[in-house]
Each structure stands twice: as C-alpha cells, then as structure tokens.
Design a protein around this motif. Structure first.
Motif, PDB file in Angstrom:
ATOM      1  N   LYS A 158      -1.979   6.784   0.272  1.00  0.00           N
ATOM      2  CA  LYS A 158      -3.367   6.329   0.172  1.00  0.00           C
ATOM      3  C   LYS A 158      -4.017   6.271   1.552  1.00  0.00           C
ATOM      4  N   ALA A 159      -3.260   5.795   2.528  1.00  0.00           N
ATOM      5  CA  ALA A 159      -3.793   5.758   3.892  1.00  0.00           C
ATOM      6  C   ALA A 159      -4.037   7.181   4.388  1.00  0.00           C
ATOM      7  N   ARG A 197       0.852  -1.186   0.000  1.00  0.00           N
ATOM      8  CA  ARG A 197       0.000   0.000   0.000  1.00  0.00           C
ATOM      9  C   ARG A 197       0.883   1.228   0.000  1.00  0.00           C
ATOM     10  N   LEU A 248      -4.646   9.835   2.574  1.00  0.00           N
ATOM     11  CA  LEU A 248      -5.795  10.406   1.862  1.00  0.00           C
ATOM     12  C   LEU A 248      -7.117   9.877   2.399  1.00  0.00           C
ATOM     13  N   SER A 249      -7.164   8.601   2.746  1.00  0.00           N
ATOM     14  CA  SER A 249      -8.422   8.054   3.274  1.00  0.00           C
ATOM     15  C   SER A 249      -8.731   8.642   4.653  1.00  0.00           C
ATOM     16  N   ALA A 252      -9.900  12.226   4.037  1.00  0.00           N
ATOM     17  CA  ALA A 252     -11.270  12.243   3.502  1.00  0.00           C
ATOM     18  C   ALA A 252     -12.280  11.975   4.608  1.00  0.00           C
ATOM     19  N   SER A 253     -11.971  11.056   5.507  1.00  0.00           N
ATOM     20  CA  SER A 253     -12.881  10.759   6.619  1.00  0.00           C
ATOM     21  C   SER A 253     -13.049  11.975   7.517  1.00  0.00           C
TER      22      SER A 253
END
Length: 185
Positions: free
Chosen positions: A52-53, A48, A55-56, A59-60
């Motif tokens: 990406k982690a 991974r 960004l998630s 976003a949360s």
C-alpha cells in the motif's frame, strides 16, 4: 444559600454512595485487567501492508509526471522554433554552437584573458536582451521575415563574438609562448 443546596443534595444521596472498601487484591486485579486491555489494543492495531505504501508512492510519482508533461505541452514555443520546424532546427543548431563555444571559452579562462572574456560575455548579454525583444516583435508582427532574419543575424553575431574571443585567446597564448621562448639567429 448555595451551601444549603449542596448540603441538602448530599443528605438526600447519603444512602446511595458506595463507601465500602474493596476486597483484598482488588488493586492488583484491576491493574492486571488494565494491562491485558493495553496488550490487546497494541495487537489489534492494523498493520499496513507494504504494497500500500509502495502504491501510494507510485501514484504520487505518476501524478507529478503527468502534471509535468501536461504543463510542458501547454508552454508556448517561442523564438524561431515557433515559426516552422526548419527554423526550430536552425535555432537548435545555433544554440548548440553557442553553448559549445562558451564551454571552450570558459575552459581557456585565465587571469591574462579575464578582461577579454568578461567583455565578450557583456556583449553576449546585450545580444541576448536584443533577442528577447526580437521574440516579442516576432509574435506581434505575425512572423515577419525581417524579424526572422534579424534573429538569425543575432545568433550569427553571438557566434562571431565567441569565435573572435577564442582567436584572441589563442593569439595571446602564442604571444606569451614566443616571449618565453625567444628565437635566436
């Protein structure tokens, strides 16, 4: 009868079974191939990307913040603040003054004045319940001026109670101090 069918099946397939013994080292070659496949499977697991982690998570957080702002805007303003901006400022002033007086009283709390403070807090609770009823009346009456005056009077009564308690506490302190240090003539 069942056993006859099974025996017949085995007789028919007799020549098709692989009954030869494997060549020397077959087991080791098999294990080597198995281990090689396991190693390549571990290497093929996609890694991974750290962004990406991030960004998630971001976003949360944005979604939660957006919901919070949305729900705050939907909440209906009640009390004097719902009537006009000036009365909203008045309500804020009274609320700030009451909270300030409550902090002063709690700072002065001691066993000698505990009864006085607890009585004042009970009166404050009654006035708060009365204020909640006045908010309902204000909503139902369509911002009747008499209800607005009653709400302001309620705030003033609360501040008066708190100021009287602070004055009484100061008087108790002075009385205690004078008893400990009597004046001589």
């Amino acid at each position: 009868m069942e056993t006859d069918k099974i025996e017949e099946l085995f007789r028919n397939l007799k020549d098709e079974f692989d009954v030869e013994t494997p060549a020397m080292g077959h087991q080791q070659r098999f294990l080597d191939r198995l281990n090689l496949k396991n190693i390549t499977k571990v290497d093929k697991i996609p890694k991974r990307k750290p962004y990406k982690a991030f960004l998630s998570i971001a976003a949360s957080i944005l979604i939660c913040f957006g919901l919070f702002v949305f729900l705050q805007n939907k909440m209906e303003v009640s009390g004097l603040a719902s009537v006009s901006p000036e009365l909203s400022q008045t309500q804020d002033f009274f609320t700030t003054a009451i909270n300030s007086e409550l902090k002063k009283i709690n700072a002065e709390r001691s066993p000698e004045n505990e009864v006085l403070i607890s009585d004042a807090l009970k009166q404050m609770e009654l006035l708060e319940k009365n204020y909640e009823r006045l908010k309902i009346d204000l909503k139902e009456s369509g911002h009747d001026k008499r209800v607005i005056y009653a709400m302001i009077s309620n705030f003033q009564s609360r501040i008066d109670i708190l100021e009287n308690v602070l004055t009484s506490i100061e008087n108790l302190k002075e009385l205690k101090h004078s008893e400990q240090n009597p004046m001589t003539l």
